[in-house]
Design an enzyme around this catalytic site. Structure first.
Site, mmCIF file in Angstrom:
data_model
loop_
_atom_site.group_PDB
_atom_site.id
_atom_site.type_symbol
_atom_site.label_atom_id
_atom_site.label_comp_id
_atom_site.label_asym_id
_atom_site.label_seq_id
_atom_site.Cartn_x
_atom_site.Cartn_y
_atom_site.Cartn_z
ATOM 1 N N ARG A 49 0.842 -1.196 0.000
ATOM 2 C CA ARG A 49 0.000 0.000 0.000
ATOM 3 C C ARG A 49 0.883 1.254 0.000
ATOM 4 O O ARG A 49 2.106 1.158 0.117
ATOM 5 C CB ARG A 49 -0.932 0.020 1.233
ATOM 6 C CG ARG A 49 -0.143 -0.153 2.532
ATOM 7 C CD ARG A 49 -0.754 0.499 3.710
ATOM 8 N NE ARG A 49 -0.725 1.939 3.586
ATOM 9 C CZ ARG A 49 0.374 2.695 3.781
ATOM 10 N NH1 ARG A 49 1.535 2.163 4.111
ATOM 11 N NH2 ARG A 49 0.308 4.008 3.649
ATOM 12 N N GLY A 50 0.213 2.406 -0.093
ATOM 13 C CA GLY A 50 0.951 3.676 -0.191
ATOM 14 C C GLY A 50 1.071 4.000 -1.670
ATOM 15 O O GLY A 50 1.436 3.138 -2.486
ATOM 16 N N ALA A 51 0.746 5.250 -2.018
ATOM 17 C CA ALA A 51 0.657 5.612 -3.434
ATOM 18 C C ALA A 51 1.918 5.250 -4.232
ATOM 19 O O ALA A 51 1.821 4.556 -5.255
ATOM 20 C CB ALA A 51 0.321 7.100 -3.544
ATOM 21 N N ARG A 86 -6.221 -0.224 -7.889
ATOM 22 C CA ARG A 86 -6.766 0.784 -6.961
ATOM 23 C C ARG A 86 -6.964 2.067 -7.767
ATOM 24 O O ARG A 86 -6.080 2.453 -8.533
ATOM 25 C CB ARG A 86 -5.824 1.039 -5.765
ATOM 26 C CG ARG A 86 -5.796 -0.110 -4.765
ATOM 27 C CD ARG A 86 -5.109 0.267 -3.471
ATOM 28 N NE ARG A 86 -5.996 0.992 -2.560
ATOM 29 C CZ ARG A 86 -5.588 1.519 -1.404
ATOM 30 N NH1 ARG A 86 -4.319 1.429 -1.038
ATOM 31 N NH2 ARG A 86 -6.432 2.142 -0.609
ATOM 32 N N GLN A 187 -3.399 2.661 9.642
ATOM 33 C CA GLN A 187 -2.032 2.788 9.117
ATOM 34 C C GLN A 187 -1.154 3.622 10.053
ATOM 35 O O GLN A 187 0.050 3.413 10.120
ATOM 36 C CB GLN A 187 -2.044 3.436 7.718
ATOM 37 C CG GLN A 187 -2.616 2.567 6.617
ATOM 38 C CD GLN A 187 -4.082 2.802 6.411
ATOM 39 O OE1 GLN A 187 -4.814 3.133 7.341
ATOM 40 N NE2 GLN A 187 -4.559 2.618 5.196
ATOM 41 N N ASP A 228 -2.395 11.093 -2.479
ATOM 42 C CA ASP A 228 -2.597 10.017 -3.467
ATOM 43 C C ASP A 228 -2.808 10.578 -4.860
ATOM 44 O O ASP A 228 -2.614 9.895 -5.853
ATOM 45 C CB ASP A 228 -3.767 9.135 -3.057
ATOM 46 C CG ASP A 228 -3.349 8.246 -1.896
ATOM 47 O OD1 ASP A 228 -3.363 8.734 -0.749
ATOM 48 O OD2 ASP A 228 -2.952 7.101 -2.155
ATOM 49 N N ASN A 238 -6.281 12.304 -0.335
ATOM 50 C CA ASN A 238 -5.408 11.547 0.572
ATOM 51 C C ASN A 238 -6.297 10.731 1.503
ATOM 52 O O ASN A 238 -7.531 10.825 1.443
ATOM 53 C CB ASN A 238 -4.483 12.501 1.352
ATOM 54 C CG ASN A 238 -3.367 11.743 2.066
ATOM 55 O OD1 ASN A 238 -2.678 10.924 1.452
ATOM 56 N ND2 ASN A 238 -3.184 11.988 3.354
ATOM 57 N N LYS A 239 -5.680 9.952 2.349
ATOM 58 C CA LYS A 239 -6.404 9.047 3.245
ATOM 59 C C LYS A 239 -7.563 9.741 3.953
ATOM 60 O O LYS A 239 -7.427 10.874 4.422
ATOM 61 C CB LYS A 239 -5.399 8.481 4.251
ATOM 62 C CG LYS A 239 -5.944 7.530 5.290
ATOM 63 C CD LYS A 239 -6.719 6.366 4.711
ATOM 64 C CE LYS A 239 -5.965 5.579 3.657
ATOM 65 N NZ LYS A 239 -6.839 4.650 2.894
HETATM 66 O O1 MRU Z 1 -4.887 3.275 1.575
HETATM 67 P P1 MRU Z 1 -3.419 3.577 1.709
HETATM 68 O O2 MRU Z 1 -2.837 3.101 2.992
HETATM 69 O O3 MRU Z 1 -2.636 3.128 0.493
HETATM 70 O O4 MRU Z 1 -3.390 5.167 1.727
HETATM 71 C C1 MRU Z 1 -2.147 5.803 1.763
HETATM 72 C C2 MRU Z 1 -2.225 7.264 1.885
HETATM 73 O O5 MRU Z 1 -3.271 7.863 1.844
HETATM 74 C C3 MRU Z 1 -0.920 7.987 1.960
HETATM 75 O O6 MRU Z 1 -1.053 9.166 2.699
HETATM 76 C C4 MRU Z 1 -0.479 8.334 0.545
HETATM 77 O O7 MRU Z 1 -0.551 7.204 -0.281
HETATM 78 C C5 MRU Z 1 0.892 8.862 0.520
HETATM 79 S S1 MRU Z 1 2.103 7.549 0.718
HETATM 80 C C6 MRU Z 1 3.631 8.237 0.603
#
Ligand code: MRU
Length: 342
Positions: A49-51, A86, A187, A228, A238-239
C-alpha cells in the site's frame, strides 16, 4: 533482474516479495507476489500500500514477468489489470504509463527491467528531495501531526511527509509527532508508530478524533500529510480523515503541508471532484483485522459507508512540498500544476 531491497519491496532470485503491511508491527512476513492475481490480491488487501509503492510493485512485477518469458500481449493485459487495482493513487497509473512506453520498444524485455529499476531509484531520490525541501519549513522545537503512513513502507525511499519529519528530527527540530491512528485501517497506529519507533523519533499516538482538542490547546505547530493524487487546481486526495485535519488546521491557524513526489501530480484532472474515490468493504468499519486477530463490534447487518480517501481543497493547504521544492498557494492559483508535465 538484479536483486533489490527497500523497506517493503524485495526482488530476489528473479521473484518479487512484499512485506505484509497488514501483519505489521506484530509480525514481519515477506510474501511472494509472483503473478498479477497475487499482486492485485495484495494491493486490494493493502498488504502492499501507499501511493508510490503500489506503482513500483506493479512495475517490478511486469518487468519480472517479461524476463520469465511472458508474451507481449499478455503483459499488455497484465498492465491494464494492474492499472485498475486501486483507483485513487495516480502514481500507479503514472508508473504504468512509463512501463507501457517501455513495452512498446523493440527490446522490450530489457526496456521494462530498466524502466522498473529506474522508477525505484527515482522514487528514492524524489523522497530525499522532498525531505530536504520540507525539513527547511520545520521550525526548531516543532510538534508535528501526521496522518496515515507516508514513510519507507509506502515508498522506495525515506517517505514523503514522514521523510520530512525524519530529516527534521535528524536536524534536531522535532519535539514530538502526534500520530493519528487513521481509522479504519489504522495505518498510523500500526505502521507510522512502528516506523517512528524504529527511527527513534519521539511520538504520541492519538485517535483521529483527538486532533481537534490538541490543536485547541496550541499543541500542534504544523500538520504534514502525503497525497494520493494532486489535481491541476491543487486539490489533494489523501487518506480519509485528511480533510477534517485541514479544516481544523485552518480554524486553529496551524500550517497544513502536503508532501508528495511529482508522480502524484495529475495535471489532466481539473479538480478534486474529478478524482475517483475508492469505496471499500464495510467489514473495515464494522470491526478490525490484523495479525492480532479479527473482531467485529457492529451488528451483522449494519449498513456502512467506507470511502478510503477524501479531498482537501487547495484553499486549506499552506504548501505543496514536492521534490522540485515548495509550491505556494499563489503559484497553484496561477496554474503551476495544470502546466506540469511528468
Ligand atoms: O490506503 P493507503 O494506505 O494506500 O493510503 C495511503 C495514503 O493515503 C498515503 O497518505 C499516501 O498514499 C501517501 S504515501 C507516501
Amino acid at each position: 533482474m538484479q536483486p533489490l531491497q527497500t523497506t517493503s519491496l524485495r526482488v530476489a532470485n528473479n521473484r518479487l516479495f512484499i512485506l505484509d503491511q497488514q501483519a505489521l508491527p506484530q509480525e514481519k512476513h515477506w510474501l511472494p507476489a509472483s503473478t498479477v492475481e497475487e499482486l492485485v490480491g495484495h494491493i486490494h488487501a493493502l498488504r502492499v500500500r501507499g501511493a508510490p509503492l503500489i506503482g513500483l510493485s506493479a512495475s517490478l512485477l511486469l518487468a519480472l514477468l517479461a524476463e520469465q518469458g511472458a508474451a507481449r500481449s499478455r503483459l499488455a493485459q497484465a498492465l491494464e489489470t494492474l492499472r485498475a487495482a486501486r483507483p485513487t493513487a495516480v502514481n500507479l497509473m503514472n508508473n504504468l504509463e512509463r512501463m507501457k512506453q517501455a513495452l512498446a520498444q523493440e527490446n522490450w524485455v530489457a526496456a521494462l527491467a530498466n524502466e522498473a529499476l529506474r522508477l525505484v531509484e527515482e522514487d528514492k531520490r524524489l523522497c530525499d528531495d522532498i525531505a530536504q525541501a520540507g525539513a527547511a519549513l520545520v521550525k526548531p522545537g516543532s510538534r508535528l501531526l501526521t496522518h496515515c503512513n507516508t514513510g519507507g513502507l509506502a515508498t522506495a525511499g525515506t517517505g514523503t511527509a514522514l521523510g520530512v519529519i525524519a530529516l527534521a528530527h535528524q536536524q534536531g527540530k522535532v519535539a514530538t509527532v502526534w500520530v493519528d491512528e487513521t481509522r479504519p485501517l489504522l495505518q498510523g497506529g500500526r505502521l507510522t508508530a512502528w516506523e517512528l519507533g524504529e527511527l527513534g523519533v519521539p511520538y504520541q499516538l492519538i485517535t483521529d478524533s483527538m486532533a481537534a482538542s490538541i490543536m485547541a490547546k496550541g499543541q500542534v505547530d504544523a500538520v504534514w500529510v502525503g497525497a494520493d493524487r494532486i489535481a491541476a487546481n491543487g486539490d489533494v486526495a489523501n487518506k480519509i480523515g485528511t480533510y477534517s485535519l485541514a479544516v481544523l488546521a485552518k480554524f486553529h491557524g496551524v500550517p497544513f503541508y502536503v508532501a508528495a513526489p511529482q508522480t502524484t501530480l495529475d495535471p489532466g484532472c481539473p479538480n478534486g471532484e474529478a478524482i475517483p474515490i475508492e469505496q471499500r468493504a464495510g467489514a473495515e468499519v464494522t470491526g478490525v483485522a490484523g495479525s492480532f486477530g479479527c473482531v467485529q463490534w457492529a451488528p451483522e447487518d449494519a449498513r456502512v459507508y467506507n470511502p478510503a480517501f477524501d479531498v482537501t481543497p487547495a484553499s486549506l493547504i499552506s504548501g505543496w512540498v514536492l521534490d522540485s521544492g515548495v509550491v505556494t498557494p499563489p503559484e497553484v492559483a496561477a496554474g503551476v500544476f495544470a502546466k506540469s508535465i511528468l
